[in-house]
Motif scaffolding. Sequence first.
Motif, PDB file in Angstrom:
ATOM      1  N   ARG A 119      41.783  33.172  33.739  1.00 22.24           N
ATOM      2  CA  ARG A 119      42.308  32.560  34.958  1.00 22.24           C
ATOM      3  C   ARG A 119      41.540  31.289  35.268  1.00 22.24           C
ATOM      4  N   LEU A 120      42.264  30.243  35.658  1.00 25.09           N
ATOM      5  CA  LEU A 120      41.618  29.006  36.087  1.00 25.09           C
ATOM      6  C   LEU A 120      41.040  29.176  37.482  1.00 25.09           C
ATOM      7  N   ALA A 121      39.939  28.503  37.727  1.00 20.59           N
ATOM      8  CA  ALA A 121      39.362  28.505  39.070  1.00 20.59           C
ATOM      9  C   ALA A 121      40.328  27.818  40.033  1.00 20.59           C
ATOM     10  N   ASP A 122      40.267  28.207  41.299  1.00 22.03           N
ATOM     11  CA  ASP A 122      41.191  27.665  42.298  1.00 22.03           C
ATOM     12  C   ASP A 122      41.123  26.140  42.382  1.00 22.03           C
ATOM     13  N   LYS A 123      39.947  25.563  42.156  1.00 19.78           N
ATOM     14  CA  LYS A 123      39.814  24.105  42.266  1.00 19.78           C
ATOM     15  C   LYS A 123      40.595  23.367  41.185  1.00 19.78           C
TER      16      LYS A 123
END
Length: 289
Positions: A58-62
């Motif tokens: 999963r990619l970080a929210d930023k």
Amino acid sequence: MILLGPDLTTAGFNEEINLNKSKALYVEYEVLLPGESDVHVEKNIFLGSAVKIELSCRLADKHSHMKILQVTWKKGNETIKHINKTEISWGIQLTVSENRKLGSYTCTVTGEKEFSVVFHLQVPQIAGREKPVVSYKGDSAILICESRSYTPIAWTWYMTNGSEQIAINDSLMLDKYVIDKADANVTHLKILKLTEEDGGTYWCEAAFELGKSKGKLKLKILSLMVPLKPFLAIVAEVVILITLIFVFELYSKKKEKRAEDEKEFDQIEQLKSEESNGVESNSARHRKV
């Protein structure tokens, strides 16, 4: 579910993740991608028995605004169909019930940058001993291996004979090898009446439902003279030092005696010379008269 956050996703980081002894039927691992394209993330997951498992990246929210061009999951070079859990999270689901399902699974996310994580699914590692076990000729030695995460189905010990590994079992020299089976997670190999030929490499093998894993140990046999060598070296140095002191003292005494003899000889010669000069003076006086 086990979530590995950004504080764990560092360059070259390699974390060991062990399933507990409860043998869960379903587990999930999610790795948060670091957001740095030059960072390579690897995770070790040790499995001893059959399990349903979900791996996801999963990619970080930023980085949620980043346009994703492609997401690829692979086992080795084989592409695997994945699922979109969310817009920035992707996973695969596996039922690991046999050894061939173990291996390396890679999630690669390509967009403005490229991110990847590799999950290594493998049987549990065996904790042996890094440094050699040292014992003495005629004594005994104990080699120990341990499985900390899973209880093996069986343990087997091997000794190395050249390039060949020979299994050590209950029928092999009962008066030489004793295998302790008191603890299922730990195995002890006791070797009796050690000889120089007993030195070398030994292997402990743990059999799990999903495969086998080996631990390596080395045994070094020393002669009883080995611990005495430093002592004998010190004794030799002391003997040499005492001998040198004795020789020096003897030489000094001889030198002093020689000096005294020479001094006494010089005194005698001087007295003789003075007596001779006195006789000549008296003779000269008598002649003048």
